[in-house]
Design a protein around this motif. Structure first.
Motif: not given
Length: 347
Positions: A181-187, A198-208, A210-214, A247-252
Motif C-alpha cells: 500500500a505504501i509503495a507509491p509513497f515510499r520516497l 517521526i518514525s516510519t509508522a508516524v510518517a505513514e499516518v501523516i501520508i495517509a 494528508t494524502g501526501a499532496d500538500m 478539533p482536527g483529525d484525531k488520527y493525525l
C-alpha cells in the motif's frame, strides 16, 4: 421460623453506595428491629462500615452478587467479618415492593433465618490466577476477532492473501500489506523520517491522513489549522476569550503527539531545544502542541516543495542571539550563588 442469626446484616450494593440493613434483637423478647444506613463505595467508607458492623456484633453479612460492585466490599470484609455472597435470584424480593432499602432489609431477614446459600468465592491466590486466565481468554478472543475482520476485508477487496499465506498476522503477510500500500509513497515516507521524532509508522499516518499532496493546503498554517495543532481564534471587542486548539483529525493529532513526545525526550536537535524553551515558559502541554505545529510545518515544506529537512541544531537560539544567551548563563550562575556581575556591555 427459627432464627439462626440474631444479629444479621443485609447489603444492597450499587455503583456509588450500599444500603446496609442491620437486624438486631429488640427491647422485648422475641422482637427484632432493622435499621438501614447508607455507606459510600470508597475504601475509606468501606473500612468505616466494617468497624460499624463489628460494633453491632453481627454474625453474618449477606450481599448480592451485583456486577463487580460487590468485590471491594467482599474482599475488604472477608478477613474480619463472616461475609456471604448470594445469587440475586435466590434472594428475590416480593414483586412490586423492590427498592434498595427494602432489598437490604429483606436480605437481612433471610440471613437471620438461614434461608440463603452462599456462592463460591475462591481465595485470593485463586482469584489472581482466575483474573490472569480470564484476561488471556479475552485477549485471544479479541485477537481472533480482528484476524477474522481482516480476512473478511481482504476477501471483499478481492485480495486472496489467505490463499498464499499460512497466517494473516505473520511477518510475511504484514510486510505484504504495509509495503504494497505504501509503495507509491515510499520516497515521501523516507523523506518524512528525516524529521526528528517521526518514525516510519508516524510518517505513514501523516501520508495517509494528508494524502501526501500538500497542494490542497495553501500554506503551512492552513494545514496546521486543519489538523488542529494551532491556537484557535476567539476575540470579541478586543478581548481574547479563548485560544484552545480546534478539533482536527484525531488520527493525525495522535501520531503528531507521539512524535512530539519522542522529541521531548531527545537531545541535540532544534526541536528538542524548542520544546524545552517553551515548556519552561508555558508548560509541557503547550510545548507539545508547538512541536506538533513545527513538525507539520516541516512536513508541508517537504511534501509541497521537495525541501530536505535540515536541523539547525540545539544551539540555534544561542547562535541567533548570543548576547541573550550570555545574559541567561550569567543569571543562572548568580542563582547558583556564584559571584558574577553583568558588565554594562553585557547588560
Amino acid at each position: 421460623m427459627d432464627v439462626v442469626h440474631e444479629r444479621a446484616a443485609g447489603m444492597d450494593i450499587s455503583k456509588r453506595d450500599a444500603k446496609v440493613a442491620v437486624r438486631v434483637p429488640g427491647k422485648r423478647a422475641g422482637t427484632f428491629t432493622t435499621d438501614v444506613t447508607t455507606w459510600g463505595s470508597t475504601v475509606g467508607q468501606i473500612l468505616e462500615l466494617i468497624e460499624f458492623l463489628e460494633a453491632q456484633q453481627v454474625t453474618t453479612v449477606v450481599m448480592e452478587a451485583t456486577s463487580d460492585y460487590w468485590k471491594p466490599f467482599c474482599f475488604l470484609m472477608e478477613d474480619r467479618l463472616p461475609v456471604m455472597l448470594v445469587n440475586a435470584k435466590q434472594a428475590r424480593n416480593i414483586p412490586g415492593r423492590k427498592t434498595d432499602v427494602s432489598d437490604s432489609a429483606w436480605l437481612a431477614q433471610l440471613a437471620a433465618h438461614g434461608l440463603l446459600r452462599p456462592s463460591f468465592v475462591p481465595p485470593e491466590p485463586i482469584r489472581q490466577l482466575r483474573d490472569l486466565t480470564r484476561a488471556r481468554a479475552v485477549a485471544v478472543r479479541d485477537r481472533t476477532r480482528q484476524v477474522q475482520r481482516l480476512e473478511k476485508f481482504l476477501e471483499s477487496s478481492g485480495i486472496k492473501l489467505s490463499a498464499v499465506a499460512s497466517e494473516l498476522t505473520g511477518a510475511s503477510s504484514r510486510a505484504i500489506l504495509v509495503e504494497d500500500a505504501i509503495a507509491p509513497f515510499r520516497l515521501a515516507r523516507q523523506a518524512l523520517t528525516t524529521i526528528p521524532g517521526i518514525s516510519t509508522a508516524v510518517a505513514e499516518v501523516i501520508i495517509a491522513e494528508t494524502g501526501a499532496d500538500m497542494a490542497v493546503f495553501e500554506t503551512p498554517g492552513h494545514l496546521a489549522s486543519w489538523a488542529g495543532v494551532c491556537p484557535g481564534s476567539n476575540e470579541s471587542a478586543g478581548r481574547v476569550k479563548s485560544s484552545h486548539t480546534r478539533p482536527g483529525d484525531k488520527y493525525l493529532k495522535a501520531a503528531l503527539g507521539v512524535a512530539a513526545m519522542s522529541v521531548s525526550r531527545a537531545q541535540g536537535t532544534y526541536l528538542a531545544a524548542k520544546y524545552r524553551r517553551i515548556a519552561a515558559r508555558r508548560g509541557p502541554v503547550l510545548a507539545v502542541v508547538a512541536i506538533e505545529h513545527a513538525i507539520l510545518t516541516a512536513a508541508w515544506h517537504m511534501l509541497r516543495n521537495g525541501e530536505v529537512y535540515t536541523d539547525p541544531g540545539a544551539d540555534y537560539y544561542t547562535r541567533l542571539n548570543p548576547q541573550k544567551a550570555t545574559n541567561r548563563a550569567i543569571r543562572q550562575l548568580q542563582n547558583l550563588g556564584h559571584n558574577v556581575t553583568i558588565t554594562p556591555a553585557a547588560a
